[in-house]
Enzyme design. Structure first.
Site, PDB file in Angstrom:
ATOM      1  N   THR A 161      42.456  40.156  60.329  1.00  0.00           N
ATOM      2  CA  THR A 161      41.863  41.288  59.446  1.00  0.00           C
ATOM      3  C   THR A 161      40.633  41.646  59.985  1.00  0.00           C
ATOM      4  OG1 THR A 161      40.618  39.644  58.037  1.00  0.00           O
ATOM      5  CG2 THR A 161      42.872  40.217  57.232  1.00  0.00           C
TER       6      THR A 161
ATOM      7  N   GLU B 252      47.577  42.175  55.227  1.00  0.00           N
ATOM      8  CA  GLU B 252      48.256  40.880  54.596  1.00  0.00           C
ATOM      9  C   GLU B 252      49.472  41.271  53.983  1.00  0.00           C
ATOM     10  OE1 GLU B 252      43.754  39.958  54.020  1.00  0.00           O
ATOM     11  OE2 GLU B 252      45.245  41.637  54.127  1.00  0.00           O
TER      12      GLU B 252
ATOM     13  N   LYS C  35      29.238  51.419  39.503  1.00  0.00           N
ATOM     14  CA  LYS C  35      29.051  51.040  37.792  1.00  0.00           C
ATOM     15  C   LYS C  35      27.827  51.653  37.255  1.00  0.00           C
ATOM     16  CE  LYS C  35      31.608  46.727  38.868  1.00  0.00           C
ATOM     17  NZ  LYS C  35      31.419  45.378  39.004  1.00  0.00           N
TER      18      LYS C  35
ATOM     19  N   TRP D 133      32.735  53.034  35.222  1.00  0.00           N
ATOM     20  CA  TRP D 133      32.973  52.945  36.701  1.00  0.00           C
ATOM     21  C   TRP D 133      33.349  54.420  37.085  1.00  0.00           C
ATOM     22  CZ3 TRP D 133      36.865  48.630  38.151  1.00  0.00           C
ATOM     23  CH2 TRP D 133      36.138  47.359  37.828  1.00  0.00           C
TER      24      TRP D 133
END
Length: 541
Positions: A186, A330, A440, A445
């Site tokens: 990754t 992944e 936030k 949000w």
């Protein structure tokens, strides 16, 4: 339990190239080489040379289970490595050269790579790391004797010399399909990169899914050019998928600028391609500046980060269909692919664009859940948002070297992606934000992706990032960080005006910071952590 009466033939990556060599023997593989010229050969040639390489690997003393690293662009020799290494029971560890040097040294050592295969481009990089790569026994330069460099690197070998005297038939081992065949680390922005190890089974199932009509839609009549690098998640499975169907494969090497890609698209008759938004932005700008088209290109897959609606529109103007897709290292990486259903025929242009801008529907073989903060599944109404979790036949269960620690397993058996999303009744997923990047404000949000997509819709904006800045009253407020196109001019007021009527007023950014360039990760995504650091420093007067 009554078992089926089917042959137990394992799913192995070598079956893809063997199939192409047998039934698409004369189909071309075209590569732009690091030495300069265009190289052409067939699937039959590639199969023969992969077997020569498999013999050479054995001669180097490599054994099943050994990790073999590659630092290479998209080219025919790299393709041979994919099949020879994996098919021999070893692990083809593709290394992203765009990572920081200390990260490259870390992952080579963590993977315990015994041999490295490298393109000429990366010799200086390896020279700088040589003292740290104590476990590497040899470095193979992927070139011929005439182009071998003079270097301080020890145990430097020539790829073509290795293959020269080897037989072109190899008795491939009979592997269990769950044997590891490839590996990619990754490129996370925090902590050390983590190794994701793919099996033969997962690679073949993922490639079969990639060929589906609602995914890459590949066939023997197609010409496929993966712009996404072969060092990043197996180029989204295309090096396995293209041979499966016998599609002509065009490998662009290191030259990914607009002029070089356009030349290959047109001269080779490319029909399908795939890559990240940053590459396509540069290509589209080059096409506009030079009044060029894209030949017979019909579909471009865009992933890695959210594709702005304006990019979908610009490709449509060139007669090219955009497949918006989502995935992660992944997940091998394909998880979502966005094609309309029959019920969407006759949609208005605005509705069609809104649908195409979502990340897509789940591909069969991978399952999705969206959970709220209490761990409950949220309604599939396209409005309720939550954390995205996945599981499936090509989703990692744990990271290499961390086998006792399941990968992001907050819910047993499910992988936590780190994305905040909505999902509608048809399964279309819209990414609201990364969990760590969502803004936030006053208990609500705000999606940084929504703000960025609106900003780049302005004709003067080259690139934009939205990040949170502290606010005494609201906790956080959005700030836009913008790169203006060369030769264009833009004021804060002009840019913020484009948000009117598109989102709620309380979501509109408070301010705009203009910069010359934005930092990106090694895979082309906006590097939000660095951008947040940038904006903590007041702009110069």
């Amino acid at each position: 339990m009554l078992r089926g009466l089917m042959m137990g033939v394992p799913l192995l990556v070598t079956t893809a190239l063997r199939h192409a060599a047998l039934y698409h023997a004369d189909t071309e593989i075209v590569s732009r080489t690091t030495e300069g010229p265009i190289h052409r050969y067939s699937y039959a040639d590639a199969w023969a040379r992969a077997q020569k390489l498999a013999h050479a690997l054995a001669k180097l003393g490599l054994e099943p289970g050994d990790r073999v690293g590659t630092l290479a662009w998209n080219g025919y020799r790299h393709l041979e490595c994919y099949y020879a290494i994996g098919g021999s029971g070893m692990v083809c560890h593709t290394i992203n050269p765009r990572l920081f040097p200390e990260q490259i040294a870390y992952i080579v050592n963590h993977a315990q790579d015994r041999v490295l295969f490298t393109d000429l481009t990366f010799i200086p990089l390896l020279e700088g790391l040589a003292e740290h790569l104590t476990g590497v026994k040899a470095i193979v330069v992927m070139t011929d004797a005439a182009h071998m460099p003079t270097s301080s690197l020890p145990n430097l070998l020539c790829y073509e010399d290795l293959l020269a005297d080897q037989p072109d038939h190899f008795d491939w081992p009979e592997l269990d399909e769950n044997t590891a065949c490839s590996m990619c680390y990754t490129s996370g922005t925090t902590g050390h990169p983590k190794g994701v190890m793919y099996s033969h089974r997962s690679a073949i199932l993922h490639a079969l899914a990639a060929c589906l009509p609602d995914v890459f839609d590949l066939s023997a009549s197609d010409v496929v050019l993966p712009v996404v690098p072969m060092f990043h998640v197996n180029a989204w499975g295309i090096p396995y998928a293209a041979p499966m169907v016998g599609a002509k494969l065009v490998l662009p090497g290191a030259k990914l600028d607009g002029a070089s890609l356009h030349e290959l698209f047109v001269s080779e008759g490319v029909t399908n391609t795939a890559g990240v938004p940053t590459v396509w932005l540069a290509l589209l700008n080059w096409l506009d500046a030079n009044k060029k088209g894209l030949g017979i290109l019909r579909r471009v897959a865009i992933g890695g980060s959210a594709c702005p609606p304006i990019m979908i529109q610009r490709f449509k103007e060139h007669g090219v269909e955009v497949l918006h897709a989502w995935g992660m290292t992944e997940t091998s990486p394909l998880g979502l692919a966005n094609m309309p259903k029959a019920k969407h025929a006759g949609q208005s242009a605005d509705d069609a664009l809104a649908l195409a801008s979502k990340q897509g529907r789940p591909i069969c073989g991978i399952e999705f859940r969206v959970l709220d903060s209490n761990g409950n599944d949220v309604p599939r109404d396209g409005k309720s948002f939550g954390r995205l979790l996945v599981r499936g036949s090509w989703v990692c269960s744990s990271y290499f070297g961390l086998d006792s620690s399941p990968a992001h397993e907050t819910v047993p058996g499910w992988f936590e992606t780190g994305d905040v999303v909505t999902m509608d009744a048809d399964g279309y997923v819209q990414i609201v934000d990364r969990t760590k990047d969502v803004i936030k404000s006053g208990g609500e949000w705000i999606s940084s992706i929504d703000l960025e997509n609106i900003a780049v819709g302005h004709p003067a904006v080259q690139e934009a990032a939205a990040v949170a800045i502290p606010d005494e009253k609201w906790g956080e407020r959005p700030l836009l960080v913008v790169v203006v196109k060369e030769g264009a001019s833009l004021t804060k007021e002009e840019l913020l005006a484009v948000f009117d009527g598109k989102i709620a007023k309380w979501s509109i950014p408070n301010d705009v910071r203009f910069v010359e360039a934005l930092p990106h990760t090694a895979t082309g995504k906006l590097l939000k952590s660095s951008i947040r650091d940038m904006v903590t420093t007041p702009p110069a007067a």
